[in-house]
Motif scaffolding. Structure first.
Motif, PDB file in Angstrom:
ATOM      1  N   PRO A 195       0.812  -1.220   0.000  1.00  0.00           N
ATOM      2  CA  PRO A 195       0.000   0.000   0.000  1.00  0.00           C
ATOM      3  C   PRO A 195       0.848   1.274   0.000  1.00  0.00           C
ATOM      4  N   SER A 196       2.155   1.151   0.162  1.00  0.00           N
ATOM      5  CA  SER A 196       3.021   2.332   0.273  1.00  0.00           C
ATOM      6  C   SER A 196       4.113   2.329  -0.798  1.00  0.00           C
ATOM      7  N   THR A 197       4.273   3.459  -1.469  1.00  0.00           N
ATOM      8  CA  THR A 197       5.354   3.594  -2.456  1.00  0.00           C
ATOM      9  C   THR A 197       6.712   3.763  -1.774  1.00  0.00           C
ATOM     10  N   GLN A 198       6.733   3.841  -0.447  1.00  0.00           N
ATOM     11  CA  GLN A 198       7.999   3.954   0.280  1.00  0.00           C
ATOM     12  C   GLN A 198       8.608   2.592   0.607  1.00  0.00           C
ATOM     13  N   VAL A 199       7.916   1.542   0.183  1.00  0.00           N
ATOM     14  CA  VAL A 199       8.444   0.181   0.332  1.00  0.00           C
ATOM     15  C   VAL A 199       8.948  -0.275  -1.030  1.00  0.00           C
ATOM     16  N   SER A 200      10.114  -0.898  -1.044  1.00  0.00           N
ATOM     17  CA  SER A 200      10.726  -1.316  -2.305  1.00  0.00           C
ATOM     18  C   SER A 200      11.513  -2.609  -2.109  1.00  0.00           C
ATOM     19  N   LEU A 201      11.974  -3.167  -3.229  1.00  0.00           N
ATOM     20  CA  LEU A 201      12.934  -4.268  -3.203  1.00  0.00           C
ATOM     21  C   LEU A 201      14.292  -3.607  -3.396  1.00  0.00           C
ATOM     22  N   ASP A 202      15.167  -3.750  -2.418  1.00  0.00           N
ATOM     23  CA  ASP A 202      16.384  -2.953  -2.370  1.00  0.00           C
ATOM     24  C   ASP A 202      17.629  -3.714  -2.791  1.00  0.00           C
ATOM     25  N   TYR A 203      18.386  -3.126  -3.719  1.00  0.00           N
ATOM     26  CA  TYR A 203      19.711  -3.630  -4.085  1.00  0.00           C
ATOM     27  C   TYR A 203      20.742  -2.795  -3.333  1.00  0.00           C
ATOM     28  N   THR A 204      21.722  -3.459  -2.713  1.00  0.00           N
ATOM     29  CA  THR A 204      22.811  -2.767  -2.020  1.00  0.00           C
ATOM     30  C   THR A 204      24.135  -3.217  -2.622  1.00  0.00           C
ATOM     31  N   ALA A 205      24.944  -2.263  -3.026  1.00  0.00           N
ATOM     32  CA  ALA A 205      26.248  -2.579  -3.619  1.00  0.00           C
ATOM     33  C   ALA A 205      27.179  -3.187  -2.567  1.00  0.00           C
ATOM     34  N   ALA A 206      28.293  -3.753  -3.038  1.00  0.00           N
ATOM     35  CA  ALA A 206      29.291  -4.336  -2.130  1.00  0.00           C
ATOM     36  C   ALA A 206      29.751  -3.279  -1.130  1.00  0.00           C
ATOM     37  N   ARG A 207      30.057  -3.719   0.081  1.00  0.00           N
ATOM     38  CA  ARG A 207      30.420  -2.792   1.150  1.00  0.00           C
ATOM     39  C   ARG A 207      31.771  -3.148   1.777  1.00  0.00           C
ATOM     40  N   THR A 208      32.232  -2.235   2.612  1.00  0.00           N
ATOM     41  CA  THR A 208      33.505  -2.441   3.316  1.00  0.00           C
ATOM     42  C   THR A 208      33.256  -2.378   4.823  1.00  0.00           C
ATOM     43  N   THR A 209      34.277  -2.764   5.564  1.00  0.00           N
ATOM     44  CA  THR A 209      34.272  -2.738   7.033  1.00  0.00           C
ATOM     45  C   THR A 209      33.106  -3.512   7.624  1.00  0.00           C
ATOM     46  N   PRO A 210      33.048  -4.811   7.433  1.00  0.00           N
ATOM     47  CA  PRO A 210      34.003  -5.604   6.664  1.00  0.00           C
ATOM     48  C   PRO A 210      33.622  -5.654   5.181  1.00  0.00           C
ATOM     49  N   VAL A 211      34.568  -6.087   4.373  1.00  0.00           N
ATOM     50  CA  VAL A 211      34.280  -6.282   2.953  1.00  0.00           C
ATOM     51  C   VAL A 211      33.258  -7.397   2.818  1.00  0.00           C
ATOM     52  N   ARG A 212      32.184  -7.134   2.059  1.00  0.00           N
ATOM     53  CA  ARG A 212      31.164  -8.154   1.814  1.00  0.00           C
ATOM     54  C   ARG A 212      30.512  -7.902   0.467  1.00  0.00           C
ATOM     55  N   PRO A 213      29.975  -8.938  -0.133  1.00  0.00           N
ATOM     56  CA  PRO A 213      29.426  -8.798  -1.483  1.00  0.00           C
ATOM     57  C   PRO A 213      28.142  -7.981  -1.515  1.00  0.00           C
ATOM     58  N   ALA A 214      27.723  -7.645  -2.731  1.00  0.00           N
ATOM     59  CA  ALA A 214      26.478  -6.915  -2.933  1.00  0.00           C
ATOM     60  C   ALA A 214      25.288  -7.756  -2.473  1.00  0.00           C
ATOM     61  N   THR A 215      24.181  -7.084  -2.177  1.00  0.00           N
ATOM     62  CA  THR A 215      22.940  -7.730  -1.776  1.00  0.00           C
ATOM     63  C   THR A 215      21.922  -7.542  -2.891  1.00  0.00           C
ATOM     64  N   PRO A 216      21.614  -8.587  -3.645  1.00  0.00           N
ATOM     65  CA  PRO A 216      20.603  -8.447  -4.700  1.00  0.00           C
ATOM     66  C   PRO A 216      19.240  -8.084  -4.110  1.00  0.00           C
ATOM     67  N   SER A 217      18.439  -7.370  -4.883  1.00  0.00           N
ATOM     68  CA  SER A 217      17.074  -7.069  -4.440  1.00  0.00           C
ATOM     69  C   SER A 217      16.219  -8.325  -4.444  1.00  0.00           C
ATOM     70  N   LEU A 218      16.547  -9.266  -5.351  1.00  0.00           N
ATOM     71  CA  LEU A 218      15.799 -10.517  -5.448  1.00  0.00           C
ATOM     72  C   LEU A 218      16.731 -11.633  -5.895  1.00  0.00           C
ATOM     73  N   ILE A 219      16.621 -12.779  -5.255  1.00  0.00           N
ATOM     74  CA  ILE A 219      17.322 -14.002  -5.671  1.00  0.00           C
ATOM     75  C   ILE A 219      16.249 -15.062  -5.887  1.00  0.00           C
ATOM     76  N   VAL A 220      16.312 -15.757  -7.020  1.00  0.00           N
ATOM     77  CA  VAL A 220      15.354 -16.819  -7.328  1.00  0.00           C
ATOM     78  C   VAL A 220      16.123 -18.063  -7.745  1.00  0.00           C
ATOM     79  N   THR A 221      15.825 -19.177  -7.124  1.00  0.00           N
ATOM     80  CA  THR A 221      16.390 -20.454  -7.561  1.00  0.00           C
ATOM     81  C   THR A 221      15.231 -21.411  -7.842  1.00  0.00           C
ATOM     82  N   ILE A 222      15.394 -22.213  -8.884  1.00  0.00           N
ATOM     83  CA  ILE A 222      14.344 -23.146  -9.298  1.00  0.00           C
ATOM     84  C   ILE A 222      14.996 -24.493  -9.545  1.00  0.00           C
TER      85      ILE A 222
END
Length: 194
Positions: free
Chosen positions: A159-186
């Motif tokens: 019901p709110s446009t302030q909710v989304s599926l969020d992608y986050t790029a790789a980060r540091t401290t500590p170094v960690r990979p990006a966070t996809p907005s969606l992962i699907v496995t079949i």
């Protein structure tokens, strides 16, 4: 139940009468040895920030294919199988809420453009607190019977446009990979679906 046929006279190979896949061999003494088909599997993810119009059914999309054996992607959201079987559709959606009030998100499955009965689940995304946006992960799975050429989609609404599926790029401290907005496995879990 799978129908086993010997398509070519004198050939030792046995075939699935519906899909044409080789499923075993026939010995000269008439005995049969059936073996398991290699399962069809796929893995997809998305590297974009996905939004939806309030109170509108919206297809979740992916833009990257990791693995695709016997399962393909069309229009960014249609996961299409190439042979009949029972499939396990698993997903992980990174939900983000920038509002100071919590909001619900509905997630459900569509098959060939029609909503699958009794497949919807609601999840509440926490409100923004201090300088941190509210975040929640929606992750579950569906088992569904599909024929060759059929497709499924993951749908969502809020019901709110302030909710989304969020992608986050790789980060540091500590170094960690990006966070996809969606992962699907079949993965195909049973090829004997009639």
């Amino acid at each position: 139940m799978m129908t086993i046929v010997q398509k070519y006279s004198g050939s030792p190979f046995l075939y699935d009468g519906d899909t044409g896949d080789i499923v075993g061999v026939k010995d000269q003494d008439g005995s049969e040895l059936l073996f398991m088909k290699i399962p069809h599997v796929a893995s997809f993810y998305d590297t974009t920030h996905q939004t939806a119009t309030a109170n509108t059914a919206t297809a979740m999309t992916v833009n990257t294919t990791s693995i695709a054996r016997g399962i393909s992607l069309a229009s960014g959201s249609r996961f299409t199988v190439s042979r009949k079987g029972t499939y396990n559709i698993q997903f992980s959606a990174q939900l983000l809420n920038t509002d100071t009030a919590e909001h619900n998100v509905s997630i459900w499955l569509r098959k060939n453009g029609s909503d699958v009965a009794d497949s919807c689940t609601d999840i509440t995304v926490p409100a923004r607190h201090g300088s941190f946006n509210g975040a929640e992960v929606a992750a579950w799975n569906f088992f569904i019977d599909l024929l060759a050429g059929e497709y499924v989609q993951l749908m969502w609404s809020t019901p709110s446009t302030q909710v989304s599926l969020d992608y986050t790029a790789a980060r540091t401290t500590p170094v960690r990979p990006a966070t996809p907005s969606l992962i699907v496995t079949i993965n195909e879990v049973d090829g004997s679906y009639p």
